[in-house]
Scaffold this motif. Structure first.
Motif, PDB file in Angstrom:
ATOM      1  N   SER A  33      -6.829  -9.325   9.745  1.00 58.72           N
ATOM      2  CA  SER A  33      -5.839  -9.764   8.725  1.00 58.72           C
ATOM      3  C   SER A  33      -5.705  -8.991   7.253  1.00 58.72           C
ATOM      4  N   THR A  34      -6.853  -8.413   7.054  1.00 60.98           N
ATOM      5  CA  THR A  34      -7.090  -7.683   5.620  1.00 60.98           C
ATOM      6  C   THR A  34      -6.210  -6.255   6.058  1.00 60.98           C
ATOM      7  N   LEU A  35      -6.488  -5.860   7.014  1.00 63.21           N
ATOM      8  CA  LEU A  35      -5.868  -4.430   7.387  1.00 63.21           C
ATOM      9  C   LEU A  35      -4.334  -4.698   7.626  1.00 63.21           C
ATOM     10  N   ARG A  36      -3.869  -5.843   8.001  1.00 63.34           N
ATOM     11  CA  ARG A  36      -2.488  -6.298   8.297  1.00 63.34           C
ATOM     12  C   ARG A  36      -1.885  -6.349   6.835  1.00 63.34           C
ATOM     13  N   ARG A  37      -2.627  -7.284   6.106  1.00 61.92           N
ATOM     14  CA  ARG A  37      -1.825  -7.190   4.666  1.00 61.92           C
ATOM     15  C   ARG A  37      -1.787  -5.894   3.956  1.00 61.92           C
ATOM     16  N   HIS A  38      -2.818  -5.074   4.037  1.00 65.63           N
ATOM     17  CA  HIS A  38      -2.745  -3.900   3.400  1.00 65.63           C
ATOM     18  C   HIS A  38      -1.781  -2.977   3.926  1.00 65.63           C
ATOM     19  N   SER A  39      -1.462  -3.089   5.210  1.00 67.10           N
ATOM     20  CA  SER A  39      -0.380  -2.082   5.823  1.00 67.10           C
ATOM     21  C   SER A  39       0.794  -2.630   5.334  1.00 67.10           C
ATOM     22  N   GLN A  40       1.193  -4.186   5.149  1.00 65.41           N
ATOM     23  CA  GLN A  40       2.456  -4.511   4.791  1.00 65.41           C
ATOM     24  C   GLN A  40       2.639  -4.095   3.314  1.00 65.41           C
ATOM     25  N   ASN A  41       1.384  -4.250   2.528  1.00 69.23           N
ATOM     26  CA  ASN A  41       1.725  -3.655   1.142  1.00 69.23           C
ATOM     27  C   ASN A  41       2.044  -2.259   1.156  1.00 69.23           C
ATOM     28  N   THR A  42       1.570  -1.525   1.594  1.00 69.99           N
ATOM     29  CA  THR A  42       1.847  -0.121   1.732  1.00 69.99           C
ATOM     30  C   THR A  42       3.161   0.314   2.145  1.00 69.99           C
ATOM     31  N   LEU A  43       3.742  -0.486   3.194  1.00 73.99           N
ATOM     32  CA  LEU A  43       5.151  -0.202   3.747  1.00 73.99           C
ATOM     33  C   LEU A  43       5.858  -0.777   2.724  1.00 73.99           C
ATOM     34  N   ARG A  44       5.715  -1.871   2.195  1.00 82.00           N
ATOM     35  CA  ARG A  44       6.559  -2.383   1.078  1.00 82.00           C
ATOM     36  C   ARG A  44       6.656  -1.462  -0.078  1.00 82.00           C
ATOM     37  N   HIS A  45       5.681  -0.788  -0.637  1.00 81.01           N
ATOM     38  CA  HIS A  45       5.736   0.240  -1.632  1.00 81.01           C
ATOM     39  C   HIS A  45       6.370   1.380  -1.284  1.00 81.01           C
ATOM     40  N   PHE A  46       6.141   1.999   0.229  1.00 76.74           N
ATOM     41  CA  PHE A  46       6.894   3.158   0.554  1.00 76.74           C
ATOM     42  C   PHE A  46       8.250   2.906   0.608  1.00 76.74           C
ATOM     43  N   TRP A  47       8.839   1.617   1.028  1.00 75.27           N
ATOM     44  CA  TRP A  47      10.202   1.286   0.947  1.00 75.27           C
ATOM     45  C   TRP A  47      11.008   1.469  -0.376  1.00 75.27           C
ATOM     46  N   LEU A  48      10.193   0.678  -1.245  1.00 78.72           N
ATOM     47  CA  LEU A  48      10.489   0.687  -2.888  1.00 78.72           C
ATOM     48  C   LEU A  48      10.550   2.168  -3.350  1.00 78.72           C
ATOM     49  N   GLU A  49       9.560   2.905  -2.949  1.00 81.44           N
ATOM     50  CA  GLU A  49       9.631   4.384  -3.391  1.00 81.44           C
ATOM     51  C   GLU A  49      10.853   4.991  -2.960  1.00 81.44           C
ATOM     52  N   GLN A  50      11.003   4.754  -1.714  1.00 73.97           N
ATOM     53  CA  GLN A  50      12.334   5.431  -1.150  1.00 73.97           C
ATOM     54  C   GLN A  50      13.425   4.845  -1.869  1.00 73.97           C
ATOM     55  N   ARG A  51      13.639   3.830  -2.082  1.00 69.78           N
ATOM     56  CA  ARG A  51      15.055   3.192  -2.668  1.00 69.78           C
ATOM     57  C   ARG A  51      15.064   3.865  -3.955  1.00 69.78           C
ATOM     58  N   ILE A  52      14.098   3.612  -4.960  1.00 72.75           N
ATOM     59  CA  ILE A  52      13.914   4.293  -6.233  1.00 72.75           C
ATOM     60  C   ILE A  52      14.362   5.885  -6.185  1.00 72.75           C
TER      61      ILE A  52
END
Length: 77
Positions: A33-52
């Motif tokens: 669950s910790t790794l999944r949460r970290h992975s989701q946060n990383t993916l969210r930051h990646f998409w945000l950076e792509q959009r920016i």
């Protein structure tokens, strides 16, 4: 007469094995669950950076077009 011992595990051995197995499963679930949460946060930051990046690229393109092709100014008398 029947002095043969039947092989197998004692009750304490089975209970101890179940305890160790349960602790391992609970630990695995918590790590997952910790790794999944970290992975989701990383993916969210990646998409945000792509959009920016896309927005800044479009803004840069518009600004460069504006600098090199200025709008004609109409002088009113």
């Amino acid at each position: 007469m029947l002095s043969r011992r039947i092989g197998g595990f004692s009750l304490m051995e089975v209970l101890l094995a179940m305890l160790v197995g349960s602790v391992m499963v609970i630990g695995s679930i918590q790590i997952y669950s910790t790794l999944r949460r970290h992975s989701q946060n990383t993916l969210r930051h990646f998409w945000l950076e792509q959009r920016i990046h896309q927005v800044l690229f479009a803004l840069e393109k518009d600004l460069r077009a504006r600098v090199f092709a200025p709008v004609a100014v109409t002088i009113m008398s």
